[in-house]
Design a protein around this motif. Structure first.
Motif, PDB file in Angstrom:
ATOM      1  N   HIS A 299      41.311 -16.826  58.489  1.00 39.65           N
ATOM      2  CA  HIS A 299      42.729 -16.860  58.136  1.00 39.65           C
ATOM      3  C   HIS A 299      43.027 -15.851  57.011  1.00 39.65           C
TER       4      HIS A 299
ATOM      5  N   ASP B 140      52.586 -20.792  53.202  1.00 41.16           N
ATOM      6  CA  ASP B 140      51.675 -20.886  54.325  1.00 41.16           C
ATOM      7  C   ASP B 140      50.804 -22.134  54.178  1.00 41.16           C
TER       8      ASP B 140
ATOM      9  N   SER C 254      52.497 -13.603  59.484  1.00 48.86           N
ATOM     10  CA  SER C 254      53.136 -13.933  58.225  1.00 48.86           C
ATOM     11  C   SER C 254      53.448 -15.421  58.261  1.00 48.86           C
ATOM     12  N   SER C 255      53.348 -16.005  57.122  1.00 46.42           N
ATOM     13  CA  SER C 255      53.437 -17.462  57.058  1.00 46.42           C
ATOM     14  C   SER C 255      54.705 -17.980  57.721  1.00 46.42           C
TER      15      SER C 255
ATOM     16  N   GLN D 102      45.381 -12.428  57.180  1.00 44.77           N
ATOM     17  CA  GLN D 102      46.483 -12.228  56.245  1.00 44.77           C
ATOM     18  C   GLN D 102      46.354 -10.919  55.472  1.00 44.77           C
TER      19      GLN D 102
ATOM     20  N   HIS E 274      46.435  -7.602  59.452  1.00 40.32           N
ATOM     21  CA  HIS E 274      47.797  -7.371  59.935  1.00 40.32           C
ATOM     22  C   HIS E 274      47.893  -6.193  60.883  1.00 40.32           C
TER      23      HIS E 274
ATOM     24  N   HIS F  67      53.684  -7.661  60.997  1.00 35.72           N
ATOM     25  CA  HIS F  67      53.140  -8.781  60.236  1.00 35.72           C
ATOM     26  C   HIS F  67      53.162 -10.037  61.073  1.00 35.72           C
TER      27      HIS F  67
END
Lengths: 450, 298, 313
Positions: free
Chosen positions: C175, C5, A10-11, C179, C184, A7
């Motif tokens: 973006h 985020d 990931s944020s 995500q 991913h 990931h």
């Protein structure tokens, strides 16, 4: 295996922006705004000229630097008021001195359009002189009109600029390239009356393709029974021509046409003479004058040479030309080549046009429109010969063309040109209103040759 | 018939030139996994160095044939200086970083060196053409060949042969093969990988400069000659299989012969030859002709 | 995963600031920003591929396709800005979709070089096309905005605002994509394809999708460049050095965020134009040195200036 590595965005991991960084980002944005918004002070007491020429890459040596030098020297002459008649009208242009901002022409047309806008809007130049590449000229012309900036295309060759469109703010003070190949074809047929076949080796890009197309069409128009045997198009800047030279040898053509320039031309000459190609066929090198002094005796005798107009060795012996050559040689210790001549020509055109407009405007500095009216259809004396702005609605110059044969004078240890022939402008240029290609293909109707 | 002969000879001459120009790039990639864009600068420095030294040599009025030694000397001097500067001064700081980062570092070096050339030699051309005609010509019916060009075939064979011997028949070659095969393991066995890298890079640099030095007599040495060579060398190396010296031989031969055939038979497609050949080879053999498939580890 | 985020918010704010700034900045700056953002779109596409470990040395193929699609449509009289950008994008998508079946088999340097070969074949075709002006290219008349014809300053501004809007949309979309599950996969594929295959995912299909998205962005970028510059030619759209520049900016910018490509692109243009202005004879030296320093000092790209170093888990 750690699933977390799967990931990446990931944020928490990568997109996190700390408060500090956000402030930094804000500052950067504000900084950019101020950076861009810095005002540049406009000067009224001088004529600020953007000068664009190749300062890097393969075109810098043969064109860019001689171009820059020619401009520098002629501007010096104008500013100090030392030019001979008819330009002995005092210092500067109508008393105003020229200053230049020099920009490299490298990087392609997108880059050049950007830099043109930067010159005009960031550096506040009054006008732009330059451009050696035809692609750049084509791209710049509409932008110059859009921005209403007087722009002199000083050296590029393609006829398309004023044949496909018309522009108000754009002038080209040198003739376009069609006459180079038309005059070469006329000269070749005069020199080799029994000529049957010819071949070509030209770089594989617009200049080379156009040159061959014009030459081939002119040959067919002038002597339809001749025939092209092989058309070689090596990649530009290839430098290696061994296979092409073999193909030219096998084709046994009576003459070989080439518009190669710069390092490519010199490399071709080394490789062709090492294999005796020059002894078997008549070489016609339309853009080779700039290299004859440097190559000296390495240039084979008997080669037909062009200078893309009455420049360099083909320039008439006038007081203007003597001034030009003497000052150039004194200053740069080398002979001026056609790139030096054509840029000098551009500044002479400016001096004459602006001073005429200045006089018509009761001694006040003229508006751009007034300069343009003065320059349209203008005729002026340049260092090489007389120039008339007679095509492209008064925006495209024509001059006579000149072709000759190279000979190395062993006694004087000097490169010379013999059997020079001049062709009147009307003999080798299409009349207004018809494209060069159509004119040549149609048999060059109405050509007035002396 | 004569056309076929011309294709063969032109093709071999061009292939030999390509090989001499590209082999250094292939060697460096094979050992160090670095795609060295600055190879173009090495070529250019070799050419400029050779033209300068040949000029001095002829001005001094020594025996003309000795000028060939100048080419070799120029390549050694230029290659060694630049090789050491680039490897010790720049590349060793980025070893272990992503391959692409290293490509970009060499690209930046290339940009800088382009202007350094201009600062040293200016924009006017340099010639070494004095010695191009020294070896005379060979005439075959309508065709005349320059013996210098033909001698390039011999030079390519010599360079290729020496490299093959050096890699397969010397102790240094064994070390090299070990490093190529598994760098970490070699290090564990006590091989000084750093030194192997330096030596390889300098050797590759000298070969790059050699390509330029031996091209100098045939051409006008001008700014920008390095750019043209980069893509040619890349293509040859990719076609042959990255990092394989025999691959570079085959890659050069295929490109050289195809190009000669195109020039003689179908000049319109000359521009496409190199990329066409590269695409075709990669479509058939995704790793290039002599490339090895990377092992996949789970 | 707890922290929120903020990328999308940053993007929106940044685009809004830039768009508003367009009304106050001098013309040349607006023009240069438009081009930088258009090239930033191309770089954004490369970022998607690069996160998967793939780097295209021939992405100018799609940049050029977008540009020439606009040019050809212009010859047939199509001038609407939205239609033109859409056309450039779709043309690139179709080409990428077709080529994707072949190119997704390749990795690393072979992917890079095959991409380059394709772009150079297009370059060759254009050089051979005398109807299209060969290397001199041809001019494109300025676009219209929903039937409105703009001129001078308002044209420059119109182009700029459309570009800003597109940048926002592209950044937002990319973006979101990164995500998603598909997105991913990127680094998974980069680290170990076989593992990803074991999860039941077709790596080739994932890469194919990424390739098409990257091409679409490049097509849009090319379309904007062509319209804004008003001229297209193969040397400034398809030659390998153009692709090389895109790759350079990708690495320079870093892959940390969808905002990075635009930042990198603007910085690159600024460094270059000032190097041009102040050192016309040695701008390559200045450009090369600056970029070298940036690579050495900021190994993860310019964007790493904005992210805090994070200890590995």
């Amino acid at each position: 295996m750690n699933i977390k590595t799967m990931h990446p965005l990931s944020s928490a991991e990568t997109s996190k922006i700390s408060t500090l960084a956000r402030i930094a980002a804000g500052l950067l944005a504000v900084g950019l705004v101020f950076f861009f918004a810095l005002p540049a002070a406009a000067q009224k007491t001088e004529l600020k000229v953007g000068l664009v020429a190749f300062l890097s890459g393969p075109a810098a040596g043969p064109f860019g630097i001689p171009f820059r030098n020619g401009a520098e020297m002629v501007i010096g002459g104008i500013n100090s008021g030392t030019l001979p008649a008819p330009y002995d009208t005092g210092k500067g242009i109508a008393g105003v001195k020229i200053v230049t901002i020099v920009i490299d022409e490298a990087g392609g047309s997108t880059k050049q359009v950007t830099e043109f806008r930067n010159l005009v809007q960031r550096q506040n130049v009054d006008l732009v002189v330059g451009y050696i590449s035809s692609g750049d000229c084509l791209a710049i012309a509409p932008v110059a009109d859009e921005m209403k900036v007087l722009t002199i295309l000083a050296d590029c060759g393609t006829p398309r600029i004023f044949e496909e469109a018309s522009y108000k703010y754009v002038f080209r003070t040198r003739p376009h390239a069609a006459m180079d190949n038309i005059s070469a074809a006329r000269y070749l047929l005069d020199k080799v009356p029994g000529l049957r076949t010819y071949a070509g080796i030209n770089q594989n890009y617009a200049w080379g393709q156009d040159s061959w197309r014009d030459f081939d069409a002119a040959m067919q128009a002038l002597k339809p029974m001749t025939e092209a045997t092989t058309e070689q198009f090596p990649k530009i800047f290839a430098g290696q021509y061994s296979s092409e030279i073999s193909a030219l040898m096998l084709s046994q053509a009576d003459a070989v046409h080439s518009s190669l320039w710069g390092g490519d031309l010199e490399s071709f000459i080394f490789q062709a003479t090492a294999r005796g190609l020059d002894k078997r066929t008549q070489l016609v090198l339309t853009a080779s004058e700039p290299y004859m002094f440097r190559l000296g005796k390495r240039m084979p005798d008997g080669v037909i040479i062009g200078a893309r107009g009455p420049y360099g060795v083909f320039a008439h012996d006038t007081p203007l030309n003597r001034w030009f050559r003497k000052n150039y040689v004194d200053r740069y210790a080398t002979q001026p080549v056609y790139a030096s001549y054509v840029v000098g020509q551009a500044f002479l055109a400016l001096k004459q046009a602006i001073e005429a407009a200045h006089a018509a405007n009761n001694g006040n500095w003229p508006s751009v429109d007034q300069i343009i009216s003065a320059m349209e259809y203008m005729e002026f004396e340049a260092f090489g010969s007389t120039v008339s702005m007679s095509l492209g609605k008064g925006h495209q110059a024509v001059t006579e063309a000149a072709v000759g044969v190279f000979k190395f004078d062993v006694d004087a240890n000097e490169a010379t040109i013999q059997d020079i022939k001049y062709y009147a402008a009307e003999c080798v240029n299409p009349p207004e209103g018809i494209s060069s290609v159509d004119w040549i293909n149609g048999g060059m109707q109405g050509a007035k040759c002396n | 018939m004569l056309t076929a002969l011309a294709i063969l000879i032109d093709g071999l001459v061009y292939s030999s030139w390509l090989f001499i120009v590209a082999v250094g790039l292939s060697l460096i990639f094979g050992v160090m996994k670095i795609l060295n864009v600055a190879h173009g600068s090495l070529y250019a420095f070799g050419a400029y160095g050779a033209a300068t030294m040949v000029g001095i040599y002829f001005d001094a009025g020594w025996a003309p044939l000795g000028s060939f030694a100048m080419l070799l000397l120029a390549a050694l001097v230029m290659g060694a200086i630049l090789g050491i500067v680039l490897e010790r001064g720049l590349l060793r700081f980025v070893y272990g970083r992503d391959e692409v980062i290293i490509v970009l570092v060499t690209y930046a070096a290339f940009l800088i060196l382009e202007d350094v050339i201009k600062l040293i030699w200016g924009v006017d051309p340099y010639y070494a053409a004095q010695l191009y005609g020294l070896l005379g010509m060979t005439e075959i019916s309508l065709l005349v060949f320059s013996n210098y060009d033909l001698a390039l075939i011999g030079l390519a064979l010599f360079i290729g042969g020496s490299l093959w011997l050096a890699i397969n028949r010397t102790r240094w070659g064994k070390l090299l093969l070990a490093v190529i095969h598994d760098r970490e393991m070699s290090q564990a066995f006590g091989i000084n990988v750093t030194r192997v890298y330096t030596v390889t890079f300098v050797l590759g640099a000298v070969l790059g400069a050699l390509g330029g030095a031996f091209t100098a007599p045939m051409i006008s040495v001008t700014p920008g000659i390095g750019v043209e060579v980069i893509i040619l060398a890349f293509a040859v190396v990719v076609i042959g299989g990255m990092g394989s010296v025999p691959g570079a031989v085959i890659g050069s031969l295929i490109v050289g012969l195809s190009r000669a055939a195109a020039v003689h038979l179908l000049p319109e497609i000359e521009l496409f030859v190199i990329y066409g050949v590269m695409s075709l080879v990669l479509i058939v053999r995704p790793q290039g002709l002599f490339g090895k498939t990377a092992e996949k580890r789970i | 995963m707890i922290e929120k985020d903020k990328t999308l918010r940053t993007l929106a704010i940044a685009v809004a600031i830039f768009a508003v700034a367009g009304f106050f900045l001098p013309q040349w700056a607006v023009f240069m920003l438009t081009l930088a953002l258009a090239k930033g779109l191309v770089v954004l596409g490369l970022l998607i591929l690069w996160r998967t470990g793939l780097l295209s040395f021939g992405h100018a193929l799609f940049y050029c396709t977008g540009g020439y699609a606009v040019g050809l449509a212009g010859l047939w009289g199509l001038t609407d800005v939205v239609a033109l950008i859409a056309l450039g994008t779709v043309a690139s998508i179709l080409l990428a979709f077709a080529l994707g079946f072949l190119i997704t088999r390749y990795r690393e340097i072979y992917f890079a070089m095959l991409s380059m070969a394709f772009s150079m074949i297009l370059y060759g075709v254009l050089v051979k096309s005398e109807v299209l002006g060969s290397t001199d290219g041809f001019n494109i008349s300025p676009p219209t905005f929903l039937g409105v014809k703009l001129e001078g300053e308002s044209l420059t501004l119109g182009n700029y605002l459309v570009t800003c809007l597109l940048v926002w949309a592209a950044g937002w979309g990319v973006h979101r994509y990164l995500q998603s599950t598909m997105g991913h996969m990127s680094i998974g594929i980069r680290d170990n394809e076989i593992r990803v295959e074991y999860l039941g995912v077709s790596v080739r299909r994932v890469i194919h999708v990424k390739y098409v998205i990257a091409a679409a962005l490049a097509g849009a970028g090319g379309a904007i460049s062509a319209m804004v510059v008003g001229h297209i030619d193969p040397d400034s759209m398809a030659y390998w050095t153009v692709s090389g520049e895109f790759v350079f900016v990708t690495i320079l910018a870093g892959t940390g965020s969808v905002v990075a490509p635009f930042l990198g692109s603007i910085v690159f243009e600024l460094v270059r134009t000032y190097a041009f202005q102040y050192t016309p004879y040695t701008w390559q030296l200045i450009l090369g040195s600056t970029l070298l320093l940036l690579i050495l000092i900021l190994p993860d790209g310019l964007w790493s200036l904005f992210t805090r170093r994070k200890a590995r888990v």
